[in-house]
Design a protein around this motif. Structure first.
Motif, PDB file in Angstrom:
ATOM      1  N   LEU A  12       0.837  -1.201   0.000  1.00 15.49           N
ATOM      2  CA  LEU A  12       0.000   0.000   0.000  1.00 15.49           C
ATOM      3  C   LEU A  12       0.875   1.255   0.000  1.00 15.49           C
ATOM      4  O   LEU A  12       0.603   2.217  -0.730  1.00 15.49           O
ATOM      5  N   LEU A  19       2.031   6.899  -6.676  1.00 20.29           N
ATOM      6  CA  LEU A  19       0.976   7.777  -7.177  1.00 20.29           C
ATOM      7  C   LEU A  19       1.177   9.229  -6.732  1.00 20.29           C
ATOM      8  O   LEU A  19       0.861  10.154  -7.475  1.00 20.29           O
ATOM      9  N   GLN A  27      -4.322  11.156  -9.805  1.00 24.50           N
ATOM     10  CA  GLN A  27      -3.352  10.173  -9.313  1.00 24.50           C
ATOM     11  C   GLN A  27      -2.921  10.509  -7.892  1.00 24.50           C
ATOM     12  O   GLN A  27      -2.800   9.620  -7.046  1.00 24.50           O
ATOM     13  N   VAL A  28      -2.742  11.782  -7.626  1.00 23.70           N
ATOM     14  CA  VAL A  28      -2.276  12.171  -6.295  1.00 23.70           C
ATOM     15  C   VAL A  28      -3.354  11.878  -5.256  1.00 23.70           C
ATOM     16  O   VAL A  28      -3.068  11.380  -4.165  1.00 23.70           O
ATOM     17  N   ILE A  29      -4.605  12.136  -5.594  1.00 20.60           N
ATOM     18  CA  ILE A  29      -5.668  11.904  -4.613  1.00 20.60           C
ATOM     19  C   ILE A  29      -5.793  10.401  -4.326  1.00 20.60           C
ATOM     20  O   ILE A  29      -5.977   9.979  -3.177  1.00 20.60           O
ATOM     21  N   MET A  30      -5.622   9.582  -5.345  1.00 19.99           N
ATOM     22  CA  MET A  30      -5.638   8.132  -5.132  1.00 19.99           C
ATOM     23  C   MET A  30      -4.438   7.703  -4.289  1.00 19.99           C
ATOM     24  O   MET A  30      -4.536   6.854  -3.407  1.00 19.99           O
ATOM     25  N   PHE A  32      -2.943   9.472  -2.045  1.00 18.97           N
ATOM     26  CA  PHE A  32      -3.211   9.805  -0.644  1.00 18.97           C
ATOM     27  C   PHE A  32      -4.108   8.757   0.002  1.00 18.97           C
ATOM     28  O   PHE A  32      -3.904   8.370   1.150  1.00 18.97           O
ATOM     29  N   SER A  33      -5.111   8.306  -0.747  1.00 17.98           N
ATOM     30  CA  SER A  33      -6.018   7.285  -0.213  1.00 17.98           C
ATOM     31  C   SER A  33      -5.239   6.038   0.177  1.00 17.98           C
ATOM     32  O   SER A  33      -5.363   5.539   1.309  1.00 17.98           O
ATOM     33  N   LEU A  34      -4.441   5.535  -0.777  1.00 22.56           N
ATOM     34  CA  LEU A  34      -3.713   4.295  -0.518  1.00 22.56           C
ATOM     35  C   LEU A  34      -2.725   4.480   0.637  1.00 22.56           C
ATOM     36  O   LEU A  34      -2.593   3.628   1.509  1.00 22.56           O
ATOM     37  N   TYR A  37      -4.425   4.310   3.923  1.00 23.05           N
ATOM     38  CA  TYR A  37      -4.674   2.926   4.368  1.00 23.05           C
ATOM     39  C   TYR A  37      -3.429   2.367   5.055  1.00 23.05           C
ATOM     40  O   TYR A  37      -3.500   1.779   6.144  1.00 23.05           O
ATOM     41  N   PHE A  85     -11.123  11.345   5.520  1.00 17.63           N
ATOM     42  CA  PHE A  85     -12.249  11.644   4.629  1.00 17.63           C
ATOM     43  C   PHE A  85     -12.348  13.147   4.385  1.00 17.63           C
ATOM     44  O   PHE A  85     -12.522  13.601   3.247  1.00 17.63           O
ATOM     45  N   THR A  88      -9.629  14.339   2.088  1.00 18.79           N
ATOM     46  CA  THR A  88      -9.888  13.908   0.715  1.00 18.79           C
ATOM     47  C   THR A  88     -10.911  14.823   0.065  1.00 18.79           C
ATOM     48  O   THR A  88     -10.741  15.257  -1.083  1.00 18.79           O
TER      49      THR A  88
END
Lengths: 114, 1003
Positions: A12, A19, A27-30, A32-34, A37, A85, A88
């Protein structure tokens, strides 16, 4: 179990870092999500991995801390999930506003190379 | 107590006045006047305590741990200065009431004026050095506001900025200086510092402290070489110049020098630094004043010169000179303020202050003329006026100076030269304006100003006369008290008298008078003034200042450019590298010893789950560039694996929260995808040059390497932590006390809403702020033009619906969404019930306000998703902002309720009892707190999602008005929905692979 858990964090993190360094806002927002996690799992792991020991006190038994999973990292992660959240959402809106203003979804607001 | 009132009243008045409407000229004036008068009376009635050398003190605790107290202290000198500040303040308020025009926002002026007065009194009455510096900087700030009062004028803004830069920088030096003093003495208390003069003068840091404090004082008092800001500050309204630039603020510098005279003076360094700055200002200021064209310019340079006189007197290291300096502080304030008032009146009545245009005003303004003549005479040092006496004292000091031949002859010679200049510019000031033929082309026809505008000036001129004729009977005792409080037991004998017989100082005075008249006659072409002062035009402080500022600016810009970048990727790269290094460096030293805990055997299901999870994560990383929807779904897969992991390892609360947050985040990003652009041409490989392709590939390889290293590092780190025993932390406390102290079995929830409730309160506040920020940002949202059209899928769907505009009031949404519409409507109450269930059981079982709130938010957003915005909002208007507010109120109210039982903020109050019918009930403010969390989470989440969903409607409305024609030509999709409208073939024949184009239409 621990090795799988550690590997999961690693994958992760790696995907997230990759990303984060990409030029497109999505890509950057994804990323950050990963990465969040991974970080949440990492913090949670600080309480060590235990199965079937949710920190919900059994009112009938004596309170013995060794019978329960560490609640402090859990409380921290719960907060982190909610704040994650919120960030994001904020990032997404900034991203959209930037895209509307600059006409591109490059993170710098302009294409780096023609 | 009156000491505190003297400082507090002006600030309180300032706040009151600032709330007045901008036309409340009289009310503001009355209030300001009343405050100033009250301060005057309060100060004056303290005189009996000063008369026998007493000191009034008053201390409040401020930061006792740091040795800081808020101390007010008044001795004779502070009393005299405070009287100066308050009396002048009263007179200037009266003057300003008539000076300010009706269209000026007068309350703003009086508000800053009173704030300045309070700061100035704070400086004068401070008994603590740090506190003194704080008030000192406050005077800089308020004077900035006052100089820039007419901020529409460029010269006012520039002058204010220059004054602030110079005086505030000086203030910082002063701070450094008093810190050194405090360090030497071991206390910042003024009394203790004043008593340790010998210790300070003998200390090796004495010179540093002296220089820093001198810079502070000299900048404030506009002394050479920092004098240049004062003439530019003349852009201020004249009452400001009267008050700040003649009577009070510029005197703060010399006030400080007098204050520290007992501890810093008496050395050669003091003589050379303070004395030479004073001497330069004295002569150069007077010289430059001769050539000014602006009336206030003459007065400004004259002020520099007279302050130079005071500084020089202080620098002479003689007790008699100190008395003369204190005397001249008062004298200068009286005559210079009256002259500034006269200049203001001339400006007010004629519309100009230009000496080359003004002439013969004594006919139209006889009273003003008389007042100005007497004031200027005092400035020139004509006998029977107060200026004469202090000038005589100065001349006496220069005559009796010891030292080598140069100082013994040079000093009196320069003093006479200064006298000549003073007489010359005073003569020019009066003769140019009030005498000669009547002026012809004045902007306004002059007449006498209102009586009450003349009154303050007349009072000051009277004071000049009375003090000049009978000094010993009027100012004498007060001056004696003030000097004694500085000098203590070393008070020398002195006599204030007009006539000391024919002696050398008198001869010097007569010489200066005669020389001044001759110089005025000889001015020739300079009678009308000039923009550059002859001989010293190259020493333009303003030019040097601006040059330095510009250099500093470009240096800072260059450094910023060199050290930083605007590019986000580079910044993130650095952040990642820094994070990696900060983890690695301790490991290089300490190593990473192996853990000693037994490793649990891997469960195949868990392994498979994370195999899928890892594949999802890597897939998302791979696909995020072109296939956003796919990447989003894959990232969701990784999220689910995370969620399952929480379940697996005994964290049901985390799993629940993660699950609902996952759903909400997914909807959120889906809503945003609509506005992202299609694939960009330039990022197609074959479109780019060979060099660019190679560079891109290298960059990707580097990032891949970095990602792998970071991932591997995290793996090793996690594994090494997971396999060692946990240290003793605070966790057992929570587990042991959760039930007994907080009455909740779910420790996570108890931590969040009870033990660490303050953190949660902060967190939900952040959440609310984020939601409102999102709302605010999207209000001015401008989507890119190519995202304006309806998405292809929606166009298709609209075509299927038969082209009729969907009726928002229909029971069910039309078209294929009818069946889901039934389900989501049924779902809403059920979801509400589930949410309440989770909320109520949260204290003992997995659940709580966060989860419950997110469940409701999901149910609400489902209505939007299925029925569309119009349909959902035709039913019940949800006002998420109210929910946010209500939630915060609930949570904060639950915390505040503890105060009712006089316990600490957020302590829980519980009530346990039996109710009829319902049975045993346990009520606690913790539930109210959790309810607040619940309401806020609903509000914030729904607000974020709904405003984002609303953009599609806004966009169309905008497009309909702004891009109507153009867009209609490109696609008939959104404007004319109907069977007759032909579909854009390109939009329909979309390749299936670009299913994501539903969200981001490629074009």
């Amino acid at each position: 179990m621990e090795i799988i858990y550690a590997l999961a964090i690693g994958v992760l993190t790696g995907s997230g870092v990759w990303l984060l360094l990409r030029p497109r806002t999505f890509q950057v927002i994804m990323g950050f999500s990963l990465l969040s996690y991974a970080v949440n799992l990492f913090i949670f792991g600080m309480g060590r991995l235990t199965v079937g020991r949710a920190p919900i006190i059994d009112t009938l038994k004596q309170v013995d801390p060794s019978l329960y999973n560490d609640p402090v990292p859990q409380a921290l992660v719960l907060t982190a999930i909610v704040i994650g959240f919120a960030t994001t959402a904020l990032f997404l809106v900034v991203l959209l506003a930037s895209r509307g203003l600059t006409g591109t979804d490059h993170v710098d607001g302009e294409e780096s190379e023609p | 107590m009156s000491l505190a009132w003297i400082v507090l009243l002006p600030f309180a008045g300032s706040i009151c006045v600032s709330f007045m409407p901008s036309h409340a000229r009289n009310t503001a004036g009355w209030l300001a006047g009343a405050v100033a008068l009250a301060c005057t009376v309060l100060t004056f009635q303290l005189y009996p305590q000063m008369a026998d050398g007493g000191v009034v003190r008053m201390a409040f605790q401020w930061a006792p741990g740091l040795g800081l107290d808020f101390t007010l202290r008044m001795d004779g000198f502070a009393w005299l200065f405070a009287m100066l500040v308050t009396v002048m303040g009263t007179l200037v308020v009266l003057y300003a009431r008539y000076y300010m025009a009706a269209q000026d926002p007068v309350p703003r002026f009086f508000s800053f004026f009173l704030a300045f007065m309070g700061s100035m009194l704070g400086v004068v009455l401070s008994g603590n050095l740090i506190q003194l510096v704080v008030f000192w900087e406050l005077t800089s700030l308020t004077s900035f506001m006052l100089i820039a009062y007419w901020y529409h004028r460029l010269d006012a803004r520039r002058g204010a900025r220059m004054a602030l830069t110079v005086t505030a920088a000086g203030g910082l030096c002063l701070l450094a200086g008093v810190l050194i003093l405090g360090r030497i003495v071991g206390s910042y208390d003024l009394d203790i510092v004043l008593a340790s003069g010998d210790l300070i003068r003998a200390h090796s840091w004495y010179l540093a402290a002296l220089i820093l404090i001198a810079v502070g004082a000299l900048t404030k008092s506009a002394q050479f070489p920092f004098h240049f800001w004062l003439p530019h500050a003349m852009a201020a309204p004249t009452p400001v110049s009267v008050y700040l630039h003649s009577a009070t603020m510029v005197k703060a510098g010399v006030f400080l020098l007098v204050r520290f005279w007992p501890v810093l003076a008496g050395t050669d360094a003091w003589f050379w630094i303070i004395g030479s700055a004073g001497l330069f200002s004295l002569v150069l200021g007077a010289y430059a004043a001769i050539f000014q064209r602006d009336m206030k310019g003459v007065l400004a340079y004259s002020t520099i010169s007279h302050l130079g006189l005071i500084t020089l007197l202080l620098g002479l290291n003689s007790s008699l000179a100190l008395i003369a300096a204190i005397f001249h502080i008062v004298n200068h304030a009286t005559f210079k303020a009256s002259l500034f008032m006269a200049a203001g009146m001339v400006d007010h009545e004629t519309g100009t202050r230009d000496l080359s245009r003004l002439s013969g005003l004594r006919r139209a303004m006889p009273i003003t003329a008389i007042l100005a003549v007497v004031g200027a005479a005092a400035m020139a040092g004509v006998p029977l006026l107060n200026g004469f006496i202090s000038k005589e004292m100065f001349f006496t000091e220069t005559v009796f100076i010891s030292g080598n031949l140069i100082t013994r002859i040079g000093m009196p010679a320069l003093a006479v030269l200064w006298g000549i200049f003073s007489v010359a510019y005073s003569l020019r000031f009066i003769l140019q304006v009030f005498f000669g033929p009547p002026a012809v082309d004045l902007p306004r026809s002059p007449h006498e100003p209102p009586r009450w505008m003349l009154f303050p000036s007349a009072l000051l001129v009277m004071a000049c006369l009375v003090v000049g004729i009978v000094p010993a009977q009027t100012i004498g005792p007060y001056l004696d008290v003030a000097s004694r409080s500085v000098l203590g037991a070393d008070m020398p004998f002195h006599s204030l008298a007009v006539w000391h017989g024919v002696n050398l100082p008198l001869i010097m005075s007569l010489l200066a008078m005669a020389g001044g008249v001759i110089l005025y006659r000889a001015l020739g072409k300079y009678h009308h003034g000039t923009s550059v002062v002859p001989l010293i035009e190259h020493f333009d402080g303003k030019r040097i200042f601006e040059f330095l500022l510009e250099k500093l600016d470009s240096l800072a810009r260059g450094l910023t450019q060199w050290l930083s970048t605007d590019r986000l990727q580079v910044q993130l790269l650095l952040v990642i590298c820094a994070a990696f290094a900060s983890a690695l460096i301790p490991l290089l030293h300490g190593g990473l010893p192996e853990g000693d805990m037994p490793v649990a055997a891997a469960h195949p299901a868990f392994a498979i789950m994370w195999l899928v999870g890892a594949a999802c994560a890597m897939g998302a990383a791979n696909q995020a560039k072109y296939h956003r929807l796919a990447a989003l779904s894959l990232a969701g897969g990784a999220g689910l694996a995370t969620c399952m992991t929480f379940v697996w390892f005994s964290a049901p609360d985390l799993a629940l929260t993660q699950l609902v947050v996952e759903v909400v985040t997914l909807v959120l990003i889906l809503l945003g995808l609509r506005w992202l652009p299609p694939r960009h041409k330039s990022i197609d490989e074959d479109m780019r040059s060979r060099g660019a392709r190679v560079r891109a590939r290298t960059r990707r390889l580097r990032d891949l390497g970095l990602a792998i290293i970071a991932g591997a590092g995290m793996t090793v780190l996690s594994f090494s932590v997971l396999t060692r025993r946990a240290g003793e932390g605070i966790s057992p406390f929570f587990l042991e006390n959760s039930l007994s102290l907080a009455g909740g079995a779910n420790v996570i929830n108890v931590i969040l809403v009870d033990f660490r409730g303050f953190d949660t309160l902060g967190e939900i506040t952040v959440l609310g702020i984020v939601a409102l920020t999102v709302f605010a940002l999207l209000r001015r949202f401008r989507p890119a033009p190519e995202s304006m059209e309806l998405p292809v899928k929606q166009q298709e769907q609209d075509a299927l619906a038969g082209g009729a505009t969907p009726d928002p009031h229909a029971l069910l949404p039309a078209g294929p969404m009818m069946l889901p519409g039934v389900i989501v409507q049924l779902l809403l109450p059920i979801a509400g019930m589930v949410a309440v269930f989770f909320l109520l059981r949260g204290h003992n079982e997995p659940g709580g306000g966060f989860v419950a709130g997110l469940i409701v938010a999901t149910a609400v957003i489902l209505q939007y998703l299925v029925g569309g915005t119009a349909w959902a909002e035709s039913r019940t208007r949800i006002h998420p902002q109210y929910w946010i507010g209500l939630g915060l109120l609930c949570a904060a109210g639950a915390g505040l309720s503890a105060w009712l039982a006089s316990r600490q903020f957020l302590s829980a109050l519980a009530w346990h009892g039996t109710l009829p019918v319902i049975g045993e009930v346990h009520l606690s403010t913790v539930l109210l707190f959790d309810l607040g969390v619940f309401l806020l989470v609903i509000g914030a989440t729904v607000l974020i999602l709904v405003v984002l969903a609303h953009q599609s409607r806004r966009g169309h409305r905008k497009a309909a008005t702004a891009h109507g024609e153009a867009s209609a030509a490109r696609s008939a999709g959104w404007s004319a929905i109907g069977p007759t409208a032909p579909h854009d073939p390109a939009a329909v024949d979309m390749p299936a692979a670009q299913a994501a184009a539903y969200i981001a239409p490629a074009r």
